[in-house]
Design an enzyme around this catalytic site. Structure first.
Site, mmCIF file in Angstrom:
data_model
loop_
_atom_site.group_PDB
_atom_site.id
_atom_site.type_symbol
_atom_site.label_atom_id
_atom_site.label_comp_id
_atom_site.label_asym_id
_atom_site.label_seq_id
_atom_site.Cartn_x
_atom_site.Cartn_y
_atom_site.Cartn_z
ATOM 1 N N SER A 177 -10.491 -2.968 0.666
ATOM 2 C CA SER A 177 -11.631 -2.708 1.526
ATOM 3 C C SER A 177 -12.294 -4.037 1.909
ATOM 4 O O SER A 177 -11.598 -4.987 2.276
ATOM 5 C CB SER A 177 -12.587 -1.798 0.767
ATOM 6 N N ASP A 428 -6.260 6.595 6.301
ATOM 7 C CA ASP A 428 -7.506 5.847 6.122
ATOM 8 C C ASP A 428 -8.079 5.433 7.467
ATOM 9 O O ASP A 428 -7.437 4.694 8.213
ATOM 10 C CB ASP A 428 -7.206 4.603 5.279
ATOM 11 N N HIS A 453 -7.643 5.520 1.636
ATOM 12 C CA HIS A 453 -8.210 4.172 1.451
ATOM 13 C C HIS A 453 -7.659 3.484 0.199
ATOM 14 O O HIS A 453 -7.845 3.957 -0.908
ATOM 15 C CB HIS A 453 -9.725 4.302 1.375
#
Ligand SMILES: *[C@@H]1O[C@H](CO)[C@@H](O)[C@H](O)[C@H]1NC(C)=O
Ligand SMILES: *[C@@H]1O[C@H](CO)[C@@H](O)[C@H](O)[C@H]1NC(C)=O
Ligand SMILES: *[C@@H]1O[C@H](CO)[C@@H](O)[C@H](O)[C@H]1NC(C)=O
Ligand SMILES: *[C@@H]1O[C@H](CO)[C@@H](O)[C@H](O)[C@H]1NC(C)=O
Ligand SMILES: *[C@@H]1O[C@H](CO)[C@@H](O)[C@H](O)[C@H]1NC(C)=O
Ligand SMILES: *[C@@H]1O[C@H](CO)[C@@H](O)[C@H](O)[C@H]1NC(C)=O
Length: 494
Positions: A177, A428, A453
């Site tokens: 991320s 994602d 994710h």
């Protein structure tokens, strides 16, 4: 969609076996597999350490310092031919990333690696000014990605100097991320510090016009469309239903009750309510994992499929549609059966540093989002930088610099760099701003069909799709090559 800052999600933890039981009862016939693996979020053996960092790496007049927290696990580390894996911490408590980045723990033995998890300044315990860190823009002034990267570089230098045997070892940056963005940028800016980077679900191109502003919502919508018949269509129709119902006092009362809200809705709350519902769907898209997980909320396996069970028919009355929407929201907010009421002030978890991220997205991390209601299931929402900027100014007393990240890190012009893996799952929504095609032989993309994710960074489970198993083994292959190249160069030079 409103303009609340979206949080990049850090890793999600598995487990929640105890709270899941009661949830299963409420789902009736929807029997879901329970997770057979042990909870990877417990009992990792690491040491907690602190390193004195400069508050400001880039000026000479400010000499203040603060303590950066970092964690080390060296059970599998070998001084002979080993390596160091550095997790470039993102917007949250570092122990939580450490507990939940199962991938690093699983590859430590094979890579003879020391694991280091470095906390990002202004998150967890690494607060430059303690309780005052978020007080005002003066105190927040040192919360930037550049300062965070400099912290990582100083920390590596410190480790190399102080740990016998670490001086001549290759370091690899790993992150997911925003942490993945940092891992990639760290390799770009400090190529002498790390031999390579694994950037998982890192939307380094979610800036300016590098990708269409609607791509995120489009991917979210696609996830819902694929997860059940007429599911996305039902959600698309729900906004009009909310607008119609909320136009009368009686309708507002009815909505409060039907959605089991904690406090009564007023007409000025409606846009906020719709934002909150939208954000719920976005969060679900990020955490659409093939097994039960518990991070933002305890959730069943493939949660969007479960949600879509309630959203099969878009052609119903407004009230029936909203009752169905409530059932769907209840999967997200009440899978554990613990929720007394639904609170439209809450979508995420307190483990995330939402204040810090709100500031970052108002300064450097300006990510344009939009929706058109045609390619996606949301109400039309235009990206309005001026309004965004004004909102930022009223909240933080600063205005964003939307061009700075691309000026600093090159936008799409990054082919002069090397040794970065960009991994993305196609479920994602952040993959829309990620690197999903190889740029060069050494700037490679790994795509994970069926992955949400940064699924690849999570501990392996029996429910992992074969695509993620393959991705992880490719990632290890690249890392081994970087390590081998490092030792070969060292031999050549000596
Ligand atoms: C934790 O690791 C240290 C060495 O890093 C070792 O001495 C200790 O025995 C380990 N503890 C457990 C419970 O495994
Ligand atoms: C991480 O795990 C440790 C040990 O199992 C635990 O003490 C700590 O609370 C966990 N951290 C978070 C943020 O969950
Ligand atoms: C809903 O109604 C529209 C318009 O009447 C129609 O085109 C559509 O096929 C219907 N959808 C379902 C799932 O019944
Ligand atoms: C959450 O689930 C429990 C158990 O089914 C139920 O008693 C409670 O009313 C639910 N909460 C909400 C807000 O619907
Ligand atoms: C709703 O959430 C807000 C923000 O976390 C909190 O301050 C408030 O107390 C919550 N309300 C209820 C009824 O739980
Ligand atoms: C990347 O290169 C293109 C073509 O030379 C240029 O138009 C663009 O401004 C560059 N982007 C950055 C961020 O430097």
């Amino acid at each position: 969609m409103g303009c609340r800052a979206l949080l990049l999600l850090p890793l999600l933890s598995l487990g929640a076996a105890t709270t899941i039981r009661s949830g299963l009862k409420t789902l009736g016939s929807l029997r879901l597999p329970t997770n057979p693996t042990s909870d990877p979020a417990v009992a990792h053996n690491y040491s907690v350490l602190y390193f004195q960092q400069k508050v400001d790496h880039f000026g000479f007049s400010d000499t203040r310092t603060f303590k950066q927290r970092y964690l080390i696990a060296d059970q599998h580390w070998r001084t002979n031919g080993g390596s160091i894996l550095l997790y470039t911490g993102n917007e949250g408590d570092i122990t939580w990333f450490c507990n939940n980045t199962g991938f690093m723990w699983e590859v430590a033995e094979e890579l003879k690696a020391m694991l280091v998890f470095a906390e990002h300044r202004y998150y967890g315990e690494s607060l430059p000014f303690g309780e005052d860190s978020f007080k005002d823009s003066q105190h927040l002034n040192f919360l930037t990605s550049e300062q965070a990267l400099a912290d990582f570089a100083e920390l590596i230098r410190h480790l190399r100097r102080t740990i016998p045997g670490a001086g001549n070892q290759p370091v690899i940056a790993i992150g997911g991320s925003y942490g993945g963005m940092l891992a990639a940028w760290f390799r770009m800016k400090y190529p002498h510090s790390v031999v390579g980077a694994l950037a998982a679900s890192a939307p380094i191109w979610q800036f300016e016009d590098l990708v269409p502003c609607g791509i995120f919502m489009k991917i979210v919508t696609e996830d819902f469309r694929k997860s059940g018949p007429h599911c996305a269509e039902s959600i698309r129709r729900s906004w009009g239903a909310i607008n119609r119902l909320s136009s009368t006092g009686g309708g507002l009362q009815w909505l409060t009750k039907a959605l089991h809200l904690c406090s009564p809705l007023a007409s000025e709350d409606i846009s906020y309510l719709k934002e909150w519902i939208s954000e719920t769907w976005l969060n679900l898209a990020m955490v659409d994992y093939p097994y039960e997980a518990n991070f933002l909320q305890p959730l069943p396996a493939w949660p969007i499929k479960v949600v879509c069970q309630y959203l099969k028919n878009p052609n119903v009355s407004d009230t029936v549609l909203l009752q169905n929407i409530f059932q769907a929201l209840n999967i997200y907010y009440n899978y554990s059966g613990q929720a007394q009421c639904l609170n439209i002030s809450q979508t995420a978890t307190s483990s995330l540093g939402s204040l810090g991220w709100s500031y970052q997205s108002c300064t450097e991390m300006v990510m344009p989002f939009c929706a058109n209601g045609v390619d996606d299931m949301f109400e039309t929402y235009q990206w309005d930088l001026e309004k965004f900027s004004d909102d930022c100014f009223s909240q933080w007393g600063v205005k964003p610099r939307p061009h700075w990240i691309t000026t600093l890190y090159g936008g799409k012009n990054i082919s002069s760099h090397s040794n970065i893996i960009f991994s993305n799952g196609d479920l994602d929504p952040w993959s829309g701003g990620g690197v999903t095609k190889d740029i060069t032989d050494t700037l490679v993309a790994i795509n994970i069909p069926g992955g949400a994710h940064h699924l690849d960074l999570r501990a392996s489970t029996a429910f992992d799709p074969s695509t993620v198993l393959l991705s992880r083994s490719l990632e290890v292959k690249h890392m081994k090559k970087w390590i081998a190249d490092f030792y070969q160069n060292a031999r050549r030079q000596s």
